[in-house]
Design a protein around this motif. Structure first.
Motif, PDB file in Angstrom:
ATOM      1  N   VAL A   1     -26.392  35.205  19.428  1.00  0.00           N
ATOM      2  CA  VAL A   1     -26.277  36.616  20.187  1.00  0.00           C
ATOM      3  C   VAL A   1     -25.326  37.235  19.551  1.00  0.00           C
ATOM      4  CG1 VAL A   1     -26.072  37.847  22.123  1.00  0.00           C
ATOM      5  CG2 VAL A   1     -27.714  35.990  22.064  1.00  0.00           C
ATOM      6  N   LEU A   2     -25.256  38.333  18.549  1.00  0.00           N
ATOM      7  CA  LEU A   2     -24.194  39.125  18.340  1.00  0.00           C
ATOM      8  C   LEU A   2     -23.857  40.240  19.475  1.00  0.00           C
ATOM      9  CD1 LEU A   2     -22.365  40.069  16.206  1.00  0.00           C
ATOM     10  CD2 LEU A   2     -24.053  41.538  15.327  1.00  0.00           C
ATOM     11  N   THR A   3     -22.428  40.254  19.704  1.00  0.00           N
ATOM     12  CA  THR A   3     -21.936  41.122  20.770  1.00  0.00           C
ATOM     13  C   THR A   3     -20.458  41.452  20.764  1.00  0.00           C
ATOM     14  OG1 THR A   3     -21.847  41.580  23.211  1.00  0.00           O
ATOM     15  CG2 THR A   3     -21.161  39.378  22.530  1.00  0.00           C
ATOM     16  N   ALA A   4     -19.854  42.185  21.639  1.00  0.00           N
ATOM     17  CA  ALA A   4     -18.559  42.558  21.459  1.00  0.00           C
ATOM     18  C   ALA A   4     -17.661  41.200  22.077  1.00  0.00           C
ATOM     19  CB  ALA A   4     -18.276  43.964  22.081  1.00  0.00           C
ATOM     20  N   VAL A   5     -16.543  41.239  21.297  1.00  0.00           N
ATOM     21  CA  VAL A   5     -15.589  40.196  21.665  1.00  0.00           C
ATOM     22  C   VAL A   5     -15.123  40.326  23.181  1.00  0.00           C
ATOM     23  CG1 VAL A   5     -13.634  41.209  21.120  1.00  0.00           C
ATOM     24  CG2 VAL A   5     -13.656  38.738  20.926  1.00  0.00           C
ATOM     25  N   SER A   6     -15.031  41.742  23.732  1.00  0.00           N
ATOM     26  CA  SER A   6     -14.382  41.801  25.037  1.00  0.00           C
ATOM     27  C   SER A   6     -15.463  41.249  26.156  1.00  0.00           C
ATOM     28  CB  SER A   6     -14.317  43.147  25.235  1.00  0.00           C
ATOM     29  OG  SER A   6     -15.542  44.000  24.865  1.00  0.00           O
TER      30      SER A   6
ATOM     31  N   PRO B   1     -24.027  44.896  26.653  1.00  0.00           N
ATOM     32  CA  PRO B   1     -25.343  44.341  25.900  1.00  0.00           C
ATOM     33  C   PRO B   1     -24.949  43.498  24.610  1.00  0.00           C
ATOM     34  CG  PRO B   1     -24.400  46.637  25.114  1.00  0.00           C
ATOM     35  CD  PRO B   1     -23.781  46.105  26.355  1.00  0.00           C
ATOM     36  N   GLY B   2     -25.989  42.864  24.216  1.00  0.00           N
ATOM     37  CA  GLY B   2     -25.813  41.845  23.157  1.00  0.00           C
ATOM     38  C   GLY B   2     -27.180  41.813  22.381  1.00  0.00           C
ATOM     39  N   ILE B   3     -27.468  41.469  21.145  1.00  0.00           N
ATOM     40  CA  ILE B   3     -28.721  41.324  20.434  1.00  0.00           C
ATOM     41  C   ILE B   3     -28.737  39.966  19.834  1.00  0.00           C
ATOM     42  CG2 ILE B   3     -27.764  42.519  18.099  1.00  0.00           C
ATOM     43  CD1 ILE B   3     -31.248  43.346  19.562  1.00  0.00           C
ATOM     44  N   ILE B   4     -30.053  39.527  19.952  1.00  0.00           N
ATOM     45  CA  ILE B   4     -30.156  38.353  19.363  1.00  0.00           C
ATOM     46  C   ILE B   4     -30.403  38.067  17.756  1.00  0.00           C
ATOM     47  CG2 ILE B   4     -32.000  36.074  19.501  1.00  0.00           C
ATOM     48  CD1 ILE B   4     -32.910  37.309  21.922  1.00  0.00           C
ATOM     49  N   VAL B   5     -29.754  37.328  16.989  1.00  0.00           N
ATOM     50  CA  VAL B   5     -29.767  37.653  15.700  1.00  0.00           C
ATOM     51  C   VAL B   5     -30.183  36.332  15.024  1.00  0.00           C
ATOM     52  CG1 VAL B   5     -27.946  39.309  15.569  1.00  0.00           C
ATOM     53  CG2 VAL B   5     -27.252  37.045  15.525  1.00  0.00           C
TER      54      VAL B   5
ATOM     55  N   GLN C   1     -31.217  25.805  23.006  1.00  0.00           N
ATOM     56  CA  GLN C   1     -32.198  25.747  21.983  1.00  0.00           C
ATOM     57  C   GLN C   1     -33.624  26.071  22.498  1.00  0.00           C
ATOM     58  OE1 GLN C   1     -32.560  23.062  18.959  1.00  0.00           O
ATOM     59  NE2 GLN C   1     -30.273  23.406  18.405  1.00  0.00           N
ATOM     60  N   GLY C   2     -34.340  26.804  21.819  1.00  0.00           N
ATOM     61  CA  GLY C   2     -35.713  27.492  22.239  1.00  0.00           C
ATOM     62  C   GLY C   2     -36.167  28.569  21.424  1.00  0.00           C
ATOM     63  N   ALA C   3     -37.119  28.836  21.666  1.00  0.00           N
ATOM     64  CA  ALA C   3     -37.721  30.208  20.964  1.00  0.00           C
ATOM     65  C   ALA C   3     -37.236  31.492  21.332  1.00  0.00           C
ATOM     66  CB  ALA C   3     -39.291  30.006  21.119  1.00  0.00           C
ATOM     67  N   TRP C   4     -36.456  32.007  20.343  1.00  0.00           N
ATOM     68  CA  TRP C   4     -35.641  33.334  20.682  1.00  0.00           C
ATOM     69  C   TRP C   4     -36.242  34.266  19.718  1.00  0.00           C
ATOM     70  CZ3 TRP C   4     -31.256  33.858  24.073  1.00  0.00           C
ATOM     71  CH2 TRP C   4     -30.985  32.820  24.729  1.00  0.00           C
ATOM     72  N   PRO C   5     -36.404  35.283  20.248  1.00  0.00           N
ATOM     73  CA  PRO C   5     -36.917  36.636  19.664  1.00  0.00           C
ATOM     74  C   PRO C   5     -35.942  37.313  18.915  1.00  0.00           C
ATOM     75  CG  PRO C   5     -36.934  37.479  21.772  1.00  0.00           C
ATOM     76  CD  PRO C   5     -36.423  35.787  21.790  1.00  0.00           C
ATOM     77  N   ALA C   6     -35.502  36.855  17.726  1.00  0.00           N
ATOM     78  CA  ALA C   6     -34.625  37.286  16.794  1.00  0.00           C
ATOM     79  C   ALA C   6     -34.849  38.881  16.432  1.00  0.00           C
ATOM     80  CB  ALA C   6     -34.095  36.459  16.010  1.00  0.00           C
ATOM     81  N   ALA C   7     -33.841  39.560  16.205  1.00  0.00           N
ATOM     82  CA  ALA C   7     -34.350  41.323  15.690  1.00  0.00           C
ATOM     83  C   ALA C   7     -34.264  40.774  14.263  1.00  0.00           C
ATOM     84  CB  ALA C   7     -33.104  42.075  16.160  1.00  0.00           C
ATOM     85  N   PRO C   8     -34.905  41.581  13.394  1.00  0.00           N
ATOM     86  CA  PRO C   8     -35.050  41.588  12.015  1.00  0.00           C
ATOM     87  C   PRO C   8     -33.542  42.148  11.672  1.00  0.00           C
ATOM     88  CG  PRO C   8     -36.364  43.212  12.821  1.00  0.00           C
ATOM     89  CD  PRO C   8     -36.135  42.372  13.696  1.00  0.00           C
ATOM     90  N   VAL C   9     -32.909  41.763  10.605  1.00  0.00           N
ATOM     91  CA  VAL C   9     -31.700  42.408  10.266  1.00  0.00           C
ATOM     92  C   VAL C   9     -31.745  42.574   8.659  1.00  0.00           C
ATOM     93  CG1 VAL C   9     -30.265  40.866  11.775  1.00  0.00           C
ATOM     94  CG2 VAL C   9     -30.593  39.617   9.536  1.00  0.00           C
ATOM     95  N   ARG C  10     -30.567  43.438   8.391  1.00  0.00           N
ATOM     96  CA  ARG C  10     -30.488  44.091   7.186  1.00  0.00           C
ATOM     97  C   ARG C  10     -28.991  43.994   6.719  1.00  0.00           C
ATOM     98  NH1 ARG C  10     -31.368  50.246   5.144  1.00  0.00           N
ATOM     99  NH2 ARG C  10     -30.867  50.294   3.411  1.00  0.00           N
ATOM    100  N   LEU C  11     -28.625  43.618   5.665  1.00  0.00           N
ATOM    101  CA  LEU C  11     -27.316  43.655   5.146  1.00  0.00           C
ATOM    102  C   LEU C  11     -27.249  44.823   4.212  1.00  0.00           C
ATOM    103  CD1 LEU C  11     -26.412  40.034   4.403  1.00  0.00           C
ATOM    104  CD2 LEU C  11     -25.970  41.294   6.440  1.00  0.00           C
ATOM    105  N   VAL C  12     -25.873  45.689   4.152  1.00  0.00           N
ATOM    106  CA  VAL C  12     -25.811  46.655   3.407  1.00  0.00           C
ATOM    107  C   VAL C  12     -24.433  46.706   2.880  1.00  0.00           C
ATOM    108  CG1 VAL C  12     -25.947  49.355   3.094  1.00  0.00           C
ATOM    109  CG2 VAL C  12     -27.075  48.193   4.728  1.00  0.00           C
TER     110      VAL C  12
ATOM    111  N   ARG D   1     -37.339  43.738  22.873  1.00  0.00           N
ATOM    112  CA  ARG D   1     -37.790  42.459  22.492  1.00  0.00           C
ATOM    113  C   ARG D   1     -36.463  41.521  22.522  1.00  0.00           C
ATOM    114  NH1 ARG D   1     -40.352  40.651  17.062  1.00  0.00           N
ATOM    115  NH2 ARG D   1     -38.149  40.881  16.577  1.00  0.00           N
ATOM    116  N   SER D   2     -35.538  41.959  21.969  1.00  0.00           N
ATOM    117  CA  SER D   2     -34.415  41.239  21.276  1.00  0.00           C
ATOM    118  C   SER D   2     -33.150  41.458  21.977  1.00  0.00           C
ATOM    119  CB  SER D   2     -34.063  41.315  19.580  1.00  0.00           C
ATOM    120  OG  SER D   2     -35.616  40.920  19.161  1.00  0.00           O
ATOM    121  N   SER D   3     -33.154  42.457  22.933  1.00  0.00           N
ATOM    122  CA  SER D   3     -31.819  42.868  23.209  1.00  0.00           C
ATOM    123  C   SER D   3     -31.537  41.923  24.758  1.00  0.00           C
ATOM    124  CB  SER D   3     -31.589  44.583  23.864  1.00  0.00           C
ATOM    125  OG  SER D   3     -32.474  44.713  24.811  1.00  0.00           O
TER     126      SER D   3
END
Length: 203
Positions: free
Chosen positions: A65-70, A55-59, A106-117, A42-44
């Motif tokens: 979107v979080l991804t690699a700098v490269s 790849p990247g992931i909607i956050v 801007q729009g409705a993006w299906p962000a992934a649930p996230v968790r900080l550790v 859903r969120s990739s």
């Protein structure tokens, strides 16, 4: 190199509001792996820069979107999601941590649930989604124990490419792969991404 925009405070406040959960965790079950796969699908996204794509992931629901700098250019990158190729602005780019955050329209993006550790992920179970090798095959979620690495990174025994997301057993995003290393990969936890966002947003 950092390029803070007004979207950083919104994403940072969202990350800061997340509760951390401590304690030992069981190996993810088959049901857990299936949940990860569904949330991943859903969120990739796919991120395409001047030289590389991956790849990247909607956050963030605002299109972060979080991804690699490269995978990003100096100012922008292309994000492919749901059959659409959209131009995204670079919000954060760190060559030291090898991560980037880009923001799509801007729009409705299906962000992934996230968790900080905050205490780190070494010794905890994480799940990565191995992409299908051939057309017609399915992606495969695999669980592995995170290994210690030079702070703030951790290592995993999964052959994932930079930009690949890593989840906990509940399907919450906990890290992102930043480098391939032999038969495994090096990854960065979301807690480190939060710290860099805070630094970029500081006056």
């Amino acid at each position: 190199m950092f390029r803070p925009l007004v979207l950083i405070p919104a994403l940072l406040s969202f990350l800061l509001a997340l509760p951390a959960r401590a304690g030992a965790e069981a190996r993810p079950s088959r049901a857990d792996l299936q949940r990860v796969l569904e949330l991943h699908a859903r969120s990739s996204v796919r991120v395409r820069g001047p030289q590389h794509a991956g790849p990247g992931i909607i956050v963030g629901a605002d299109g972060q979107v979080l991804t690699a700098v490269s995978l990003v250019g100096p100012e922008s990158a292309q994000v492919e999601h749901a059959g659409n190729a959209l131009t995204a602005r670079v919000v954060l780019s760190s060559t030291v941590l090898q991560v980037a955050v880009v923001a799509g329209p801007q729009g409705a993006w299906p962000a992934a649930p996230v968790r900080l550790v905050p205490e780190g992920l070494a010794g905890r179970w994480v799940v990565g989604v191995m992409p299908a090798r051939k057309k017609g095959q399915r992606d495969t979620p695999k669980a592995t124990l995170a290994k210690a690495a030079p702070a703030p990174f951790f290592d995993v025994d999964l052959t994932l490419v930079p930009g690949s997301p890593l989840y906990d057993g509940d399907g919450r995003l906990v890290g992102v792969v930043v480098e391939r290393r032999g038969r495994g990969a090096r990854a960065l936890p979301l807690s480190a991404v939060k710290a860099e966002l805070a630094s970029a947003d500081a006056p």
